[in-house]
Design an enzyme around this catalytic site. Structure first.
Site, mmCIF file in Angstrom:
data_model
loop_
_atom_site.group_PDB
_atom_site.id
_atom_site.type_symbol
_atom_site.label_atom_id
_atom_site.label_comp_id
_atom_site.label_asym_id
_atom_site.label_seq_id
_atom_site.Cartn_x
_atom_site.Cartn_y
_atom_site.Cartn_z
ATOM 1 N N ASP A 175 -6.730 4.039 -5.395
ATOM 2 C CA ASP A 175 -7.377 3.825 -4.094
ATOM 3 C C ASP A 175 -8.029 5.162 -3.747
ATOM 4 O O ASP A 175 -8.225 5.992 -4.634
ATOM 5 C CB ASP A 175 -6.300 3.421 -3.069
ATOM 6 C CG ASP A 175 -6.860 2.604 -1.919
ATOM 7 O OD1 ASP A 175 -7.640 3.162 -1.129
ATOM 8 O OD2 ASP A 175 -6.516 1.422 -1.799
ATOM 9 N N LYS B 219 0.874 -1.183 0.000
ATOM 10 C CA LYS B 219 0.000 0.000 0.000
ATOM 11 C C LYS B 219 0.901 1.220 0.000
ATOM 12 O O LYS B 219 2.034 1.162 0.489
ATOM 13 C CB LYS B 219 -0.880 0.020 1.263
ATOM 14 C CG LYS B 219 -2.191 0.733 1.060
ATOM 15 C CD LYS B 219 -3.169 -0.162 0.309
ATOM 16 C CE LYS B 219 -4.540 0.373 0.166
ATOM 17 N NZ LYS B 219 -5.484 -0.633 -0.344
#
Ligand code: NAD
Length: 428
Positions: free
Chosen positions: A146, A106
């Site tokens: 995202d 991430k």
């Protein structure tokens, strides 16, 4: 996942619980409790007015035993290193439970993208890549959009990476626009994936989908396609959806006694998921308060908006008719509510299994990029169905074998697969 809850501590606590269930060697647990690699860097951006601003950037690579790290890049003003660490760890489990050959990662930048012009956003994206290009790539780490990032941004990032390494490399980022290396079916992927797992749960519980009703929270990407899928793929009816009304700055539930038509509601929804109330009322819809979705007399509840929505208070409102809770959103159920669901025998499809359709089609995108050959939407969705069905059944089998709740079973399957890959590679 900001403020008082430290997401990383929560992710570690969940992991510790399953490590205990699995009777995991503490040394092996120590490898998985922490990310393998972390990057913290500064991203200088020349603003349109000529000034220079410097932003904080991150990338966390949690574990790549099963394949290249995979996970989004978030542009958010309250992004923290710990949030990124937690999300990277959850990506490892999500990819493993979906049985796609990828690890967890991430990244992000601490910024509110709404305050940037298009050209500033482009320079920021290219700046992120300048910092990370040596440590990402189709065989190393494949980021994706995202919160706060878009397909267009992935296009810029892929372009910057390709320029830096001197080779067109579409597979370094997924979530790219269609025609720019993106995959068919990505828009439907997460919502339809939710419905494939609901269909399997219904088979297991001997429920007739065509006689079933669902209620959803949210009307964004996931909820829209979950509602469409529930009706068009399963033949069921949807009592309501809920959404955040941008004008009134509050959430509402939109319901219809005969069942909603999500394609109609989609046609009166703006790009942020806000429904035009007046047009809905004209078409016979009823606008109710934000909590109304959870107390509907339905068979399936699908929270598909925010985290923490099924909590110790709201869980008490769930009707006795509800048999399945399908977690379309990330982290919609608090640990307290989880205990109530367990005691009431409500079948839970945990988030990282239920909403794994998105990352699965992202994986298909990089496979297609590698081949330089693209599948039709039908082919993508068929492959997605196969993957989601297998993932669901592996977790159900674990749950029955070990007599554990579905959430624990999903963690056990995922962690077990990661450990097996580490063993096969001789890491442990
Ligand atoms: P989105 O931004 O497209 O939609 C969010 C929706 O939630 C909007 O319709 C908004 O109106 C609604 N909403 C916001 N606040 C609300 C409130 N208080 N009450 C009711 N509704 C409210 O987001 P999305 O992509 O659909 O994601 C939803 C959830 O699914 C998030 O938890 C996300 O992390 C998770 N998720 C998304 C994907 C994906 O592929 N999009 C994949 C995995 C998980």
């Amino acid at each position: 996942m900001s403020g008082t809850i430290n997401a990383f501590e929560m992710a570690q606590r969940q992991f510790d619980h399953v490590a205990e269930l699995l009777n995991l060697d503490p040394q092996i647990a120590e490898i998985l409790r922490q990310p393998a690699r972390e990057f913290s860097f500064r991203v200088p951006v020349r603003m349109d007015d000529g000034t220079l601003r410097v932003f904080q950037g991150f990338r966390v690579q949690h574990n790549d035993a099963r394949g290249p790290n995979k996970g989004g890049i978030r542009f958010h003003p309250s992004e923290t290193f710990d949030t990124v660490r937690a999300l990277a760890m959850w990506m490892t489990w999500k990819c493993a439970v979906a049985d796609i050959p990828l690890g967890g990662g991430k990244g992000g930048i601490v910024v509110d993208p709404a305050t940037l012009s298009t050209t500033e956003k482009e320079r920021m994206c290219r700046g992120w890549v300048h910092n990370m290009w040596r440590n990402i790539g189709p065989r190393q780490d494949v980021p994706a959009p995202d919160v706060g990032t878009t397909p267009q941004m992935m296009g810029w990032m892929m372009d910057e990476y390709s320029k830096l390494i001197g080779e067109y490399t579409p597979g370094v980022f997924t979530g790219k626009p269609l025609g720019g290396g993106g995959s068919e079916g990505r828009t439907e992927a997460t919502g339809y994936g939710v419905i494939f797992t609901v269909r399997e749960a219904m088979k297991h519980l001997n429920m007739d989908p065509s006689k079933s009703w669902a209620a959803l929270q949210g009307f964004g990407n996931v909820a829209q396609y979950a509602a469409i899928g529930f009706i068009e793929l399963l033949g069921g009816k949807v009592a309501c959806v809920s959404y955040w009304d941008r004008e009134d700055r509050t959430a509402y539930t939109v319901s219809h006694a005969d069942g909603i038509d999500p394609r109609f509601l989609q046609s009166i929804t703006d790009q942020y998921g806000s429904i035009d109330k007046d047009k809905a009322r004209e078409a016979g819809y009823v606008i109710e308060d934000s909590e109304a979705w959870i107390s509907k007399d339905v068979d399936v509840l699908i929270p598909a908006a925010l985290e923490g929505q099924v909590n110790d208070e709201s869980v008490q409102k769930i009707s006795d008719r509800v048999k399945i809770l399908a977690e379309g959103a990330n982290g919609p159920t608090t640990p307290e509510a989880d205990e109530v669901l367990k005691s009431r025998g409500i079948f839970d499809i945990p988030d990282f299994l239920c909403n794994a359709g998105g990352v699965t089609v992202s994986y298909f995108e990089s496979v297609q990029n590698d081949m330089n050959f693209y599948w039709t939407k039908e082919e993508v969705l068929k492959k997605l169905d196969t993957k989601m069905t297998q993932a669901f059944n592996a977790v159900l089998a674990m749950s029955e074998k070990e007599k554990v709740y579905m959430r624990d079973a999903a963690y056990m399957v995922a962690i077990g697969r990661v450990i097996k890959a580490m063993e096969l590679r001789g890491w442990i």
